[in-house]
Design a protein around this motif. Structure first.
Motif, PDB file in Angstrom:
ATOM      1  N   GLN A   1       0.819  -1.220   0.000  1.00 57.30           N
ATOM      2  CA  GLN A   1       0.000   0.000   0.000  1.00 57.30           C
ATOM      3  C   GLN A   1       0.852   1.268   0.000  1.00 57.30           C
ATOM      4  OE1 GLN A   1      -3.208  -0.282   2.975  1.00 57.30           O
ATOM      5  NE2 GLN A   1      -3.014  -2.512   2.898  1.00 57.30           N
ATOM      6  N   ARG A   2       2.064   1.155  -0.490  1.00 55.25           N
ATOM      7  CA  ARG A   2       2.981   2.287  -0.532  1.00 55.25           C
ATOM      8  C   ARG A   2       2.346   3.503  -1.212  1.00 55.25           C
ATOM      9  NH1 ARG A   2       8.725   3.069  -1.114  1.00 55.25           N
ATOM     10  NH2 ARG A   2       9.131   4.953  -2.335  1.00 55.25           N
ATOM     11  N   GLU A   3       1.767   3.312  -2.397  1.00 54.77           N
ATOM     12  CA  GLU A   3       1.187   4.436  -3.142  1.00 54.77           C
ATOM     13  C   GLU A   3      -0.009   5.020  -2.407  1.00 54.77           C
ATOM     14  OE1 GLU A   3       2.787   5.810  -5.613  1.00 54.77           O
ATOM     15  OE2 GLU A   3       4.269   4.224  -5.254  1.00 54.77           O
ATOM     16  N   HIS A   4      -0.771   4.155  -1.736  1.00 56.35           N
ATOM     17  CA  HIS A   4      -1.897   4.651  -0.943  1.00 56.35           C
ATOM     18  C   HIS A   4      -1.398   5.548   0.190  1.00 56.35           C
ATOM     19  CE1 HIS A   4      -4.773   1.173  -2.204  1.00 56.35           C
ATOM     20  NE2 HIS A   4      -4.783   2.179  -3.065  1.00 56.35           N
ATOM     21  N   ALA A   5      -0.338   5.116   0.864  1.00 59.05           N
ATOM     22  CA  ALA A   5       0.197   5.906   1.977  1.00 59.05           C
ATOM     23  C   ALA A   5       0.654   7.282   1.494  1.00 59.05           C
ATOM     24  CB  ALA A   5       1.347   5.158   2.639  1.00 59.05           C
ATOM     25  N   LEU A   6       1.316   7.314   0.343  1.00 61.01           N
ATOM     26  CA  LEU A   6       1.785   8.593  -0.192  1.00 61.01           C
ATOM     27  C   LEU A   6       0.612   9.468  -0.630  1.00 61.01           C
ATOM     28  CD1 LEU A   6       4.865   7.302  -2.219  1.00 61.01           C
ATOM     29  CD2 LEU A   6       4.898   8.583  -0.059  1.00 61.01           C
ATOM     30  N   LEU A   7      -0.417   8.840  -1.189  1.00 62.14           N
ATOM     31  CA  LEU A   7      -1.622   9.592  -1.564  1.00 62.14           C
ATOM     32  C   LEU A   7      -2.292  10.178  -0.322  1.00 62.14           C
ATOM     33  CD1 LEU A   7      -3.993  10.431  -3.437  1.00 62.14           C
ATOM     34  CD2 LEU A   7      -4.924   8.132  -3.104  1.00 62.14           C
ATOM     35  N   PHE A   8      -2.417   9.350   0.713  1.00 61.92           N
ATOM     36  CA  PHE A   8      -3.070   9.826   1.935  1.00 61.92           C
ATOM     37  C   PHE A   8      -2.298  10.992   2.552  1.00 61.92           C
ATOM     38  CE2 PHE A   8      -4.738   5.221   2.487  1.00 61.92           C
ATOM     39  CZ  PHE A   8      -5.736   5.473   1.570  1.00 61.92           C
ATOM     40  N   ARG A   9      -0.961  10.969   2.411  1.00 57.38           N
ATOM     41  CA  ARG A   9      -0.191  12.094   2.955  1.00 57.38           C
ATOM     42  C   ARG A   9      -0.472  13.384   2.175  1.00 57.38           C
ATOM     43  NH1 ARG A   9       6.182  11.825   3.538  1.00 57.38           N
ATOM     44  NH2 ARG A   9       6.005  11.898   1.273  1.00 57.38           N
ATOM     45  N   GLN A  10      -0.755  13.271   0.886  1.00 58.07           N
ATOM     46  CA  GLN A  10      -1.159  14.462   0.138  1.00 58.07           C
ATOM     47  C   GLN A  10      -2.443  15.051   0.717  1.00 58.07           C
ATOM     48  OE1 GLN A  10      -0.679  12.604  -4.088  1.00 58.07           O
ATOM     49  NE2 GLN A  10      -0.719  14.827  -4.344  1.00 58.07           N
ATOM     50  N   LEU A  11      -3.324  14.171   1.169  1.00 57.87           N
ATOM     51  CA  LEU A  11      -4.603  14.627   1.723  1.00 57.87           C
ATOM     52  C   LEU A  11      -4.438  15.238   3.108  1.00 57.87           C
ATOM     53  CD1 LEU A  11      -6.828  11.517   0.830  1.00 57.87           C
ATOM     54  CD2 LEU A  11      -6.505  13.594  -0.525  1.00 57.87           C
ATOM     55  N   THR A  12      -3.507  14.691   3.893  1.00 56.63           N
ATOM     56  CA  THR A  12      -3.382  15.129   5.288  1.00 56.63           C
ATOM     57  C   THR A  12      -2.415  16.293   5.472  1.00 56.63           C
ATOM     58  OG1 THR A  12      -1.657  13.473   5.711  1.00 56.63           O
ATOM     59  CG2 THR A  12      -3.938  12.821   6.168  1.00 56.63           C
ATOM     60  N   THR A  13      -1.687  16.658   4.412  1.00 55.84           N
ATOM     61  CA  THR A  13      -0.742  17.766   4.505  1.00 55.84           C
ATOM     62  C   THR A  13      -1.450  19.085   4.224  1.00 55.84           C
ATOM     63  OG1 THR A  13       1.102  16.370   3.818  1.00 55.84           O
ATOM     64  CG2 THR A  13       1.388  18.756   3.580  1.00 55.84           C
ATOM     65  N   ILE A  14      -1.348  20.020   5.143  1.00 52.27           N
ATOM     66  CA  ILE A  14      -1.981  21.333   4.985  1.00 52.27           C
ATOM     67  C   ILE A  14      -1.152  22.189   4.041  1.00 52.27           C
ATOM     68  CG2 ILE A  14      -2.557  23.473   6.212  1.00 52.27           C
ATOM     69  CD1 ILE A  14      -3.249  21.765   8.652  1.00 52.27           C
ATOM     70  N   ALA A  15      -1.813  22.795   3.060  1.00 54.26           N
ATOM     71  CA  ALA A  15      -1.140  23.694   2.126  1.00 54.26           C
ATOM     72  C   ALA A  15      -0.806  25.010   2.833  1.00 54.26           C
ATOM     73  CB  ALA A  15      -2.027  23.957   0.912  1.00 54.26           C
ATOM     74  N   VAL A  16       0.375  25.550   2.562  1.00 54.03           N
ATOM     75  CA  VAL A  16       0.780  26.807   3.224  1.00 54.03           C
ATOM     76  C   VAL A  16       1.168  27.892   2.225  1.00 54.03           C
ATOM     77  CG1 VAL A  16       1.510  25.671   5.361  1.00 54.03           C
ATOM     78  CG2 VAL A  16       3.174  26.012   3.519  1.00 54.03           C
ATOM     79  N   GLN A  17       0.868  27.656   0.944  1.00 53.86           N
ATOM     80  CA  GLN A  17       1.221  28.639  -0.085  1.00 53.86           C
ATOM     81  C   GLN A  17      -0.002  29.075  -0.885  1.00 53.86           C
ATOM     82  OE1 GLN A  17       4.115  29.995  -0.336  1.00 53.86           O
ATOM     83  NE2 GLN A  17       5.531  28.614   0.705  1.00 53.86           N
ATOM     84  N   VAL A  18      -1.180  29.012  -0.275  1.00 50.88           N
ATOM     85  CA  VAL A  18      -2.409  29.398  -0.965  1.00 50.88           C
ATOM     86  C   VAL A  18      -2.451  30.918  -1.136  1.00 50.88           C
ATOM     87  CG1 VAL A  18      -4.933  29.387  -0.817  1.00 50.88           C
ATOM     88  CG2 VAL A  18      -3.634  27.414   0.009  1.00 50.88           C
ATOM     89  N   PRO A  19      -2.750  31.421  -2.332  1.00 58.05           N
ATOM     90  CA  PRO A  19      -2.908  32.879  -2.488  1.00 58.05           C
ATOM     91  C   PRO A  19      -4.115  33.350  -1.672  1.00 58.05           C
ATOM     92  CG  PRO A  19      -2.920  31.738  -4.634  1.00 58.05           C
ATOM     93  CD  PRO A  19      -2.983  30.696  -3.580  1.00 58.05           C
ATOM     94  N   LEU A  20      -3.902  34.357  -0.856  1.00 62.09           N
ATOM     95  CA  LEU A  20      -4.966  34.882   0.001  1.00 62.09           C
ATOM     96  C   LEU A  20      -5.404  36.240  -0.535  1.00 62.09           C
ATOM     97  CD1 LEU A  20      -3.395  33.963   3.457  1.00 62.09           C
ATOM     98  CD2 LEU A  20      -5.163  32.702   2.211  1.00 62.09           C
ATOM     99  N   ALA A  21      -6.620  36.286  -1.049  1.00 59.90           N
ATOM    100  CA  ALA A  21      -7.117  37.522  -1.668  1.00 59.90           C
ATOM    101  C   ALA A  21      -7.486  38.542  -0.603  1.00 59.90           C
ATOM    102  CB  ALA A  21      -8.329  37.215  -2.537  1.00 59.90           C
TER     103      ALA A  21
END
Length: 313
Positions: free
Chosen positions: A243-263
């Motif tokens: 389930q290696r690819e699943h684990a990496l996919l899930f980390r994409q979901l659980t990682t908070i983005a910190v570079q979102v443009p804020l209008a």
């Protein structure tokens, strides 16, 4: 020798959590001028006023979720949050009122159709740290947000009046802040419908991360896992391989983005003055009582430019 300058706090409010809390806890007898329920707005207003009066923040932003079914995470994992029922119309209307109330009070409102409130909070904190030398005070009980904490930051579970910094995350969740996303990818997050890796629970995930430090290191050194003092270690190694690819996919979901443009918004999310006309209209429409109206006026800095509460009676 002078010390480092004290960092001013940037309060970042996870609004949806407190709107939902009010929706479930406040009686439904509160109605607006058209007869729609406004119990969540009244409860949220009480929470917000209490926080503003108690802390008197100079830097503050309020983040709302508008991306519950349109977030970028749905594009990469359609099952994301699919276990949640859509908000009823009576509640959706109240979210709009809560956003308007924050704006009328002179507070920066963060909302986006692609990014969730967590991402907006993370990006606001990242910008505040780098551009204004601020420290974060994240007002939320959500464990996901603990991944954002650095040395000067803290998280505040307002309802329980519990605060903790980066050093306190391990005692609460078993891992350090920078490991939270990996931890949730491994053991899953039922609230967001993320299953995690089969057979890895919270304790196993914490043990693995204590040994390897990160998911990446774990996957690189997967042959070491069977030799760990961990129940079912050989099976965990097998499932991680599968389930290696699943684990990496899930980390994409659980990682908070910190570079979102804020209008919009003021640099550093400086608290502004309120909008007298907007606040007056909301007080009328939402049928706030005289005491709440007076508190709103004071919080908005409009005591002298706005009719007295008695004139609304």
């Amino acid at each position: 020798m002078t010390g480092m300058p004290v960092r001013q706090p940037l309060y970042l409010i996870d609004a949806s959590l407190y709107v939902f809390r009010a929706w479930h806890s406040m009686p439904d007898e509160f109605k607006d001028s058209q007869g729609w329920p406004v119990n969540a707005v009244h409860g949220f207003a009480r929470f917000l006023l209490d926080l503003l009066e108690r802390e008197r923040p100079h830097h503050i932003a309020v983040a709302f979720d508008e991306a519950l079914d349109s977030c970028f995470r749905h594009a990469i994992y359609p099952a994301y949050k699919a276990n949640r029922d859509p908000a009823p119309e009576e509640l959706r209307r109240q979210f709009a009122h809560c956003k308007a109330l924050c704006a009328a009070l002179g507070l920066d409102v963060l909302a986006d159709r692609e990014y969730e409130a967590d991402d907006l909070i993370g990006s606001a904190l990242h910008a505040g740290r780098d551009q204004q030398q601020l420290r974060g005070v994240i007002v939320s009980a959500d464990k996901d947000l603990s991944q954002l904490l650095l040395e000067h930051d803290e998280q505040w579970d307002y309802a329980r009046n519990q605060r903790w910094g980066a050093a306190g995350v391990k005692a609460r969740h078993g891992v350090h802040p920078h490991q939270i996303a990996d931890y949730l990818a491994l053991c899953g997050d039922a609230v967001d419908n993320i299953p995690g890796v089969t057979g890895i629970g919270a304790k196993s995930a914490a043990v693995l991360l204590a040994h390897f430090g990160s998911l990446d290191a774990m996957l690189e050194r997967i042959d070491e896992i069977p030799y760990l003092r961990l129940r079912g270690a050989a099976g965990i190694a097998t499932r991680l391989r599968e389930q290696r690819e699943h684990a990496l996919l899930f980390r994409q979901l659980t990682t908070i983005a910190v570079q979102v443009p804020l209008a919009g918004g003021q640099p550093g999310f400086v608290r502004g003055n309120g909008d007298a006309d907007m606040l007056g209209g909301l007080c009328e429409a939402l049928r706030f009582g005289p005491l709440t109206r007076r508190r709103l006026l004071a919080a908005a800095g409009l005591e002298t430019s706005f009719p007295s509460a008695n004139e609304f009676a």
